[in-house]
Every structure is written in C-alpha cells, then in structure tokens.
Design a protein around this motif. Sequence first.
Motif, PDB file in Angstrom:
ATOM      1  N   MET A 147       0.832  -1.193   0.000  1.00  0.00           N
ATOM      2  CA  MET A 147       0.000   0.000   0.000  1.00  0.00           C
ATOM      3  C   MET A 147       0.874   1.254   0.000  1.00  0.00           C
ATOM      4  N   ARG A 148       2.030   1.177   0.703  1.00  0.00           N
ATOM      5  CA  ARG A 148       2.918   2.338   0.762  1.00  0.00           C
ATOM      6  C   ARG A 148       3.412   2.716  -0.638  1.00  0.00           C
ATOM      7  N   GLU A 149       3.773   1.712  -1.430  1.00  0.00           N
ATOM      8  CA  GLU A 149       4.244   1.993  -2.784  1.00  0.00           C
ATOM      9  C   GLU A 149       3.148   2.651  -3.619  1.00  0.00           C
ATOM     10  N   THR A 150       1.935   2.148  -3.494  1.00  0.00           N
ATOM     11  CA  THR A 150       0.792   2.727  -4.203  1.00  0.00           C
ATOM     12  C   THR A 150       0.592   4.183  -3.797  1.00  0.00           C
ATOM     13  N   LEU A 151       0.636   4.439  -2.496  1.00  0.00           N
ATOM     14  CA  LEU A 151       0.495   5.802  -1.984  1.00  0.00           C
ATOM     15  C   LEU A 151       1.520   6.730  -2.613  1.00  0.00           C
ATOM     16  N   PHE A 152       2.785   6.325  -2.578  1.00  0.00           N
ATOM     17  CA  PHE A 152       3.827   7.220  -3.074  1.00  0.00           C
ATOM     18  C   PHE A 152       3.881   7.307  -4.593  1.00  0.00           C
ATOM     19  N   ASN A 153       3.368   6.316  -5.297  1.00  0.00           N
ATOM     20  CA  ASN A 153       3.246   6.445  -6.749  1.00  0.00           C
ATOM     21  C   ASN A 153       2.257   7.560  -7.095  1.00  0.00           C
ATOM     22  N   VAL A 154       1.165   7.656  -6.341  1.00  0.00           N
ATOM     23  CA  VAL A 154       0.180   8.716  -6.576  1.00  0.00           C
ATOM     24  C   VAL A 154       0.746  10.074  -6.157  1.00  0.00           C
ATOM     25  N   LEU A 155       1.478  10.102  -5.038  1.00  0.00           N
ATOM     26  CA  LEU A 155       1.987  11.371  -4.508  1.00  0.00           C
ATOM     27  C   LEU A 155       3.276  11.854  -5.165  1.00  0.00           C
ATOM     28  N   ALA A 156       3.897  11.036  -5.993  1.00  0.00           N
ATOM     29  CA  ALA A 156       5.210  11.359  -6.568  1.00  0.00           C
ATOM     30  C   ALA A 156       5.326  12.789  -7.117  1.00  0.00           C
ATOM     31  N   ASP A 176      -7.328  -5.552   2.244  1.00  0.00           N
ATOM     32  CA  ASP A 176      -8.339  -5.051   3.185  1.00  0.00           C
ATOM     33  C   ASP A 176      -8.264  -3.543   3.381  1.00  0.00           C
ATOM     34  N   SER A 177      -7.284  -2.891   2.769  1.00  0.00           N
ATOM     35  CA  SER A 177      -7.056  -1.458   2.989  1.00  0.00           C
ATOM     36  C   SER A 177      -7.527  -0.627   1.800  1.00  0.00           C
ATOM     37  N   ALA A 178      -7.778   0.629   2.100  1.00  0.00           N
ATOM     38  CA  ALA A 178      -8.123   1.597   1.062  1.00  0.00           C
ATOM     39  C   ALA A 178      -7.482   2.935   1.404  1.00  0.00           C
ATOM     40  N   LEU A 179      -7.206   3.707   0.393  1.00  0.00           N
ATOM     41  CA  LEU A 179      -6.706   5.076   0.547  1.00  0.00           C
ATOM     42  C   LEU A 179      -7.732   6.016  -0.068  1.00  0.00           C
ATOM     43  N   SER A 180      -8.200   6.983   0.715  1.00  0.00           N
ATOM     44  CA  SER A 180      -9.087   8.027   0.211  1.00  0.00           C
ATOM     45  C   SER A 180      -8.293   9.317   0.108  1.00  0.00           C
ATOM     46  N   GLU A 234      -6.009   6.479   5.269  1.00  0.00           N
ATOM     47  CA  GLU A 234      -5.969   5.038   5.050  1.00  0.00           C
ATOM     48  C   GLU A 234      -7.011   4.417   5.967  1.00  0.00           C
ATOM     49  N   HIS A 235      -7.818   3.517   5.428  1.00  0.00           N
ATOM     50  CA  HIS A 235      -8.910   2.929   6.187  1.00  0.00           C
ATOM     51  C   HIS A 235      -9.223   1.539   5.666  1.00  0.00           C
ATOM     52  N   HIS A 236     -10.040   0.803   6.410  1.00  0.00           N
ATOM     53  CA  HIS A 236     -10.499  -0.506   5.962  1.00  0.00           C
ATOM     54  C   HIS A 236     -11.365  -0.301   4.722  1.00  0.00           C
ATOM     55  N   HIS A 237     -11.220  -1.180   3.749  1.00  0.00           N
ATOM     56  CA  HIS A 237     -11.930  -0.983   2.481  1.00  0.00           C
ATOM     57  C   HIS A 237     -13.453  -0.995   2.639  1.00  0.00           C
ATOM     58  N   LYS A 238     -13.974  -1.575   3.716  1.00  0.00           N
ATOM     59  CA  LYS A 238     -15.426  -1.578   3.931  1.00  0.00           C
ATOM     60  C   LYS A 238     -15.915  -0.347   4.687  1.00  0.00           C
TER      61      LYS A 238
END
Length: 156
Positions: free
Chosen positions: A1-10, A147-151, A123-127
């Motif tokens: 999830m960290r990699e996904t986060l920083f790919n968006v924030l790059a 199980d995680s989501a980023l809003s 970052e929160h639970h996907h549900k």
Amino acid sequence: MRETLFNVLAPRITNARFLDLCAGSGAIGIEALSRGASFVTFVDQSRRMCGLIEANLDLCRVPEEQTQVVLNEALDFLKRSPKQAWDLAFFDPPYASDYLPALKLLGAEPRAFLSDEAALIAEHHHKMLLPDEIGALRRWRVLKQGDSALSFYEFN
C-alpha cells in the motif's frame, strides 16, 4: 500500500511539508523524506511509538531540523497545535477508530492545516465508508488493495 500511496503522490512530494498523523513507527513519514519531502511532522499518541520514530530517524540519519515528533492524540493535536500549512497530510488511525471528528475538523478549517494545493490521504479498511465531501474537502480518488483503502481529498 505504501508503494501505491507514493506512486500517486510522486509529483507532489518534492519539497513538501508532510504531516504523518497517527504515525506509528513513522515509516510513511520517513518514506516521504526519502522521496524528497522537506519536513515531516510525526504525531502519535503512544510514547513508545514516538520513541521508535526517534530511533528510526536516527538510524536513517535524518537531520533534526527536517522533523518534529509530537506525542499527542490526533484530534487533540489538530485542536491545539499552532496552525501550519502542510502540503500532504496522511491520516492512518487504527481501523476501529472514529475517523470523522478529525476529518471534520480538517474539512471545517482546511486552510488552517493545509496549503492551497494540498492533499489529505486517509488510510482505512476498504469496507469503511468515508464521505465524498468533508467541509471544504472533496474526495477525488479511492484506491483499494487487500483489506485497505486510501481516500484522497483536496480542496473543493
């Protein structure tokens, strides 16, 4: 999830002022520094976690003038801290927490906490359903992984 986060924030991370709210070990804020953030404020309510953050910063040889470690609960920190304009704010409380009080405070007074082009990421639970709009902030993206989501939120 960290990699996904920083790919968006790059595109936004270089020279950014970063808030790691509910920082835990500080891994997200330290990653932000390694990718070019100019300053990170780490906030956690656990004395043990704040000590771990300090130890991790020392291990990574991060200059003290690039960081601030604050022992405080997230909502209390937001209510009592001197107002600062962060470019990126990452909020990752335990999934069972009530996210809304802190998010509503950030959305009600976003200019007290966020720069004009800032992004707030929760970052929160996907549900867990977070609102699409919180005061002056609008969610523009949701990424789910396991199980995680980023809003991702920004000014409306």
